[in-house]
Each structure stands twice: as C-alpha cells, then as structure tokens.
Design a protein around this motif. Structure first.
Motif, mmCIF file in Angstrom:
data_model
loop_
_atom_site.group_PDB
_atom_site.id
_atom_site.type_symbol
_atom_site.label_atom_id
_atom_site.label_comp_id
_atom_site.label_asym_id
_atom_site.label_seq_id
_atom_site.Cartn_x
_atom_site.Cartn_y
_atom_site.Cartn_z
ATOM 1 N N ARG A 72 0.905 -1.161 0.000
ATOM 2 C CA ARG A 72 0.000 0.000 0.000
ATOM 3 C C ARG A 72 0.937 1.202 0.000
ATOM 4 O O ARG A 72 1.847 1.280 0.820
ATOM 5 N N THR A 125 -9.314 -8.604 -4.260
ATOM 6 C CA THR A 125 -9.436 -8.346 -2.819
ATOM 7 C C THR A 125 -10.357 -9.395 -2.213
ATOM 8 O O THR A 125 -11.316 -9.832 -2.867
ATOM 9 N N ILE A 126 -10.082 -9.757 -0.970
ATOM 10 C CA ILE A 126 -10.983 -10.736 -0.322
ATOM 11 C C ILE A 126 -12.285 -10.089 0.125
ATOM 12 O O ILE A 126 -13.234 -10.765 0.476
ATOM 13 N N ASP A 127 -12.353 -8.743 0.115
ATOM 14 C CA ASP A 127 -13.486 -8.059 0.751
ATOM 15 C C ASP A 127 -14.787 -8.095 -0.059
ATOM 16 O O ASP A 127 -15.853 -7.846 0.476
ATOM 17 N N MET A 169 -12.656 -10.555 8.543
ATOM 18 C CA MET A 169 -12.226 -9.365 7.788
ATOM 19 C C MET A 169 -13.318 -8.886 6.838
ATOM 20 O O MET A 169 -14.403 -9.462 6.763
ATOM 21 N N GLY A 170 -13.001 -7.859 6.068
ATOM 22 C CA GLY A 170 -13.941 -7.330 5.080
ATOM 23 C C GLY A 170 -13.906 -5.813 5.008
ATOM 24 O O GLY A 170 -14.664 -5.213 4.258
ATOM 25 N N ARG A 171 -13.065 -5.214 5.838
ATOM 26 C CA ARG A 171 -12.993 -3.742 5.917
ATOM 27 C C ARG A 171 -14.390 -3.164 6.185
ATOM 28 O O ARG A 171 -14.956 -3.483 7.220
ATOM 29 N N GLU A 222 -15.357 -7.033 10.848
ATOM 30 C CA GLU A 222 -14.444 -6.079 11.510
ATOM 31 C C GLU A 222 -14.930 -4.630 11.384
ATOM 32 O O GLU A 222 -14.579 -3.786 12.208
ATOM 33 N N HIS A 249 -5.460 -12.546 9.249
ATOM 34 C CA HIS A 249 -4.872 -12.710 7.914
ATOM 35 C C HIS A 249 -4.901 -14.128 7.388
ATOM 36 O O HIS A 249 -4.569 -14.351 6.220
ATOM 37 N N ARG A 252 -6.583 -14.300 4.202
ATOM 38 C CA ARG A 252 -5.968 -13.807 2.957
ATOM 39 C C ARG A 252 -5.084 -14.861 2.279
ATOM 40 O O ARG A 252 -4.668 -14.670 1.135
HETATM 41 O O1 F6P Z 1 -8.618 -5.351 2.038
HETATM 42 C C1 F6P Z 1 -8.216 -6.605 2.484
HETATM 43 C C2 F6P Z 1 -7.998 -6.596 3.980
HETATM 44 O O2 F6P Z 1 -7.591 -7.892 4.366
HETATM 45 C C3 F6P Z 1 -9.190 -6.137 4.813
HETATM 46 O O3 F6P Z 1 -10.153 -7.136 4.959
HETATM 47 C C4 F6P Z 1 -8.508 -5.731 6.093
HETATM 48 O O4 F6P Z 1 -9.260 -4.734 6.750
HETATM 49 C C5 F6P Z 1 -7.198 -5.160 5.611
HETATM 50 O O5 F6P Z 1 -6.973 -5.686 4.310
HETATM 51 C C6 F6P Z 1 -6.010 -5.491 6.474
HETATM 52 O O6 F6P Z 1 -4.914 -4.832 5.947
HETATM 53 P P1 F6P Z 1 -3.400 -5.106 6.388
HETATM 54 O O7 F6P Z 1 -2.980 -6.417 5.802
HETATM 55 O O8 F6P Z 1 -2.649 -3.967 5.806
HETATM 56 O O9 F6P Z 1 -3.380 -5.167 7.880
#
Ligand code: F6P
Length: 323
Positions: A72, A125-127, A169-171, A222, A249, A252
């Motif tokens: 990122r 993305t997994i979201d 997860m899922g933002r 989350e 994670h 992921r």
């Molecule tokens: O966007 C994918 C995601 O796994 C979200 O579900 C989660 O909020 C975020 O990324 C976590 O990000 P990081 O790996 O930077 O902690």
C-alpha cells in the motif's frame, strides 16, 4: 500494442497469481510482451520491473499470495509520486497496464489512465467490495477459509457449551461475515451495512441454549466492532462462557479455490484482449454470470442498492435458518 505491464496492489488475495498468469499467457499468445511490476505502486515508482514469460508463471496458478508482491503506497497518492511512476513506465516503453487490486488500487489506476497510460483494473481483494462486480478475485477462497475455521470452532464450542464470537475481515463490507455465518449456521451475524441491535444478538444467543443447542456462534465483521467488544456485551447479559477468535490474515492466504482461479484467468485474459483492441479505462468483473466492465472512474460509487437488498435477504435467511 507491443508491451504491457501487470502488477498487484493493496492487500493480497488468493487468485492474484492466476490473474497474473492469465495476463502473461494471453499476451504471449498474441505476441505482446509482459513486464511484471514488483511491489505495487511503490515498485512502479522505483522501477522494479522484470520481463515475464510463460515460463515464469507455469507454476503459480494454484498458489496463494502474489508472486509480484504487493504494497500500500502513500507516496503514490502524491503528484510527485505519480510523475515518478509515469517516467518509469515511459522509460520502459510500456503502453498498457493491468492493475490487480481493490478500491485504493483503482484510484491509482485511474490517475495513470488520466495521465495517458492505457489501464485495465481487475478486482483483487478478499473483501468483495468493488462496485460493478458480483465477485472479487479471492473472496470465494476467503469465505471458505472463514467457514472452515468456524466449523472447527464449533467443535470446541460444543464440547464446552460456550459462545464464540468470531471476528472476520472485510474492511467496511460484511460479505465474508454474512456468507460464512450463513454457511456455518451462526446464531447472529453483525455487518456494517445493516445494523443489528445488540439486544437482538443477545436474545438469539439465549434462544439457541433454550432450544438445547450446545454452543452459539456470533460472526462479527471487523467494520462493525472488535470481537472483544461484542463478546463483553454478551458475557454481561448471558450466563455463559464467551470466547473470541479473530480470524485475521489467515483469510488472505491459502490456495485459491477453483472459482477464484477461473474468475482470475478469464479476467486476466480479457484484460489483454481489451488493451490489444485499444480499449482502456475500465474495471472488469463478473455480473449475472457474465463478464462485466465498468469505467474506472465509476468504481468508487456508494453501495449499489441491489447489493444492499441482497445482503438484507441473506441476513433474513440467516435468521430464518438459525436454530
Ligand atoms: O482489504 C483486504 C484486507 O484484508 C481487509 O479485509 C482488512 O481490513 C485489511 O486488508 C487489512 O490490511 P493489512 O494487511 O494492511 O493489515
């Protein structure tokens, strides 16, 4: 078009490698060279480029993560960062670019498109939170991973007659929570898009025990609250042992499902076709079982009402089907 590039960006997702493979194989088959950009937009600004051939992607289809690595980038959001990236792309003679990532990655893709690079975005993305596609690459695998984890948690929950709060997860999206909760028979599912009063969640936990169930499962996305916060409220209201599991994670990683590999392969291949035909500025996806495309400039729109309606229906189904 003689030379294109492909990159993965943002949080990784299972199936990104299959998408990269789809791009490289299709491009080579039509005589276009592919450059892999390593480490997302950070790597683009630093010129971390490497030519990719079929040989480089002959063993990646089934692997989780991304062989191109991901990041990122804050610097890429600045004008200077974007100029550095453009200079690197131009120096390499790159005419087209495939960006595999989520919403944030699409914003970067749009900036490059507006600066004159032909870009196609693929939803990685997994979201499952990208507007204009029913599924994102990696979502199916992630929701299955979460469901399998909840299955295991149920075993121990039943042994100890406990309530488990599982944070997924899922933002800001509740897709993983809803579908894994439904498939795992959770008592209550809390998602950010549709509010469920805590009293209702607590009542459903109590009801499960009243009906003779040996455990109770609450799934919390989350984007609503932390699992710990929800567990504290349940523990204060119900005379039961409560435990929290944050799946984190683990969702992921892992080998992509068949669904994700197919989706990724189709979209990767189609991205190359479009660039070769001079089409760009689109995000690809899958809607109503067909390939879909939407302007990159439109992908950041608010939640689609149809999607919200579907989520309401799934929550209702979860309530009707829970014991
Ligand atoms: O966007 C994918 C995601 O796994 C979200 O579900 C989660 O909020 C975020 O990324 C976590 O990000 P990081 O790996 O930077 O902690």
């Amino acid at each position: 078009m003689k030379r294109i590039a492909v990159m993965t960006s943002g949080g990784d997702s299972p199936g990104m490698n299959a998408a990269v493979r789809g791009v490289v194989v299709r491009a080579e088959n039509i005589g276009v060279e592919t450059i892999g950009i390593y480490n997302g937009y950070e790597g683009m600004m630093e010129g971390r480029f490497k030519k990719l051939t079929m040989k480089d992607v002959d063993d990646v289809m089934h692997r989780g993560g991304t062989v191109l690595h991901s990041a990122r980038s804050e610097r890429f959001k600045t004008k200077e960062g974007q100029q550095d990236a453009l200079d690197q792309l131009k120096a390499q003679g790159i005419e087209g670019l495939v960006v595999i990532g989520g919403d944030g990655s699409y914003k970067g893709a749009l900036a490059l498109q507006e600066a004159g690079i032909s870009v196609i975005g693929l939803p990685g993305t997994i979201d499952n939170d990208i507007y204009g596609t029913d599924f994102t690459i990696g979502y199916d695998t992630a929701v299955n991973t979460a469901m399998e984890a909840v299955d295991k948690i149920r075993d121990t929950a039943s042994s100890h007659l406990r309530t488990y709060v599982v944070e997924v997860m899922g933002r800001d999206a509740g897709d993983i929570a809803i579908e894994c909760g439904l498939a795992a028979g959770a008592e209550s599912i809390l998602i950010p898009e549709i509010e469920t009063p805590m009293e209702e969640c607590i009542e459903r936990v109590e009801r499960a025990y009243r009906r003779g169930k040996k455990h109770s499962i609450v799934i919390v996305a989350e984007g609503v609250a932390s699992g710990g916060e929800v567990a504290d409220q349940i523990a204060q209201a119900v005379d039961v042992e409560v435990r929290v599991t944050v799946l984190g994670h683990i969702q992921r990683g892992g080998n992509p499902s068949c669904f994700d590999r197919l989706l990724a392969t189709k979209l990767g291949s189609e991205a190359v076709n479009m660039l070769a035909e001079g089409e760009s500025g689109y995000a690809l996806g899958r809607q109503n079982n067909r390939l879909s495309k939407r302007k990159l400039s439109e992908t950041g729109e608010d939640v689609n009402p149809r999607v919200l309606e579907e989520k309401k229906e799934k929550l209702t189904l979860a309530k009707q089907c829970a014991i």
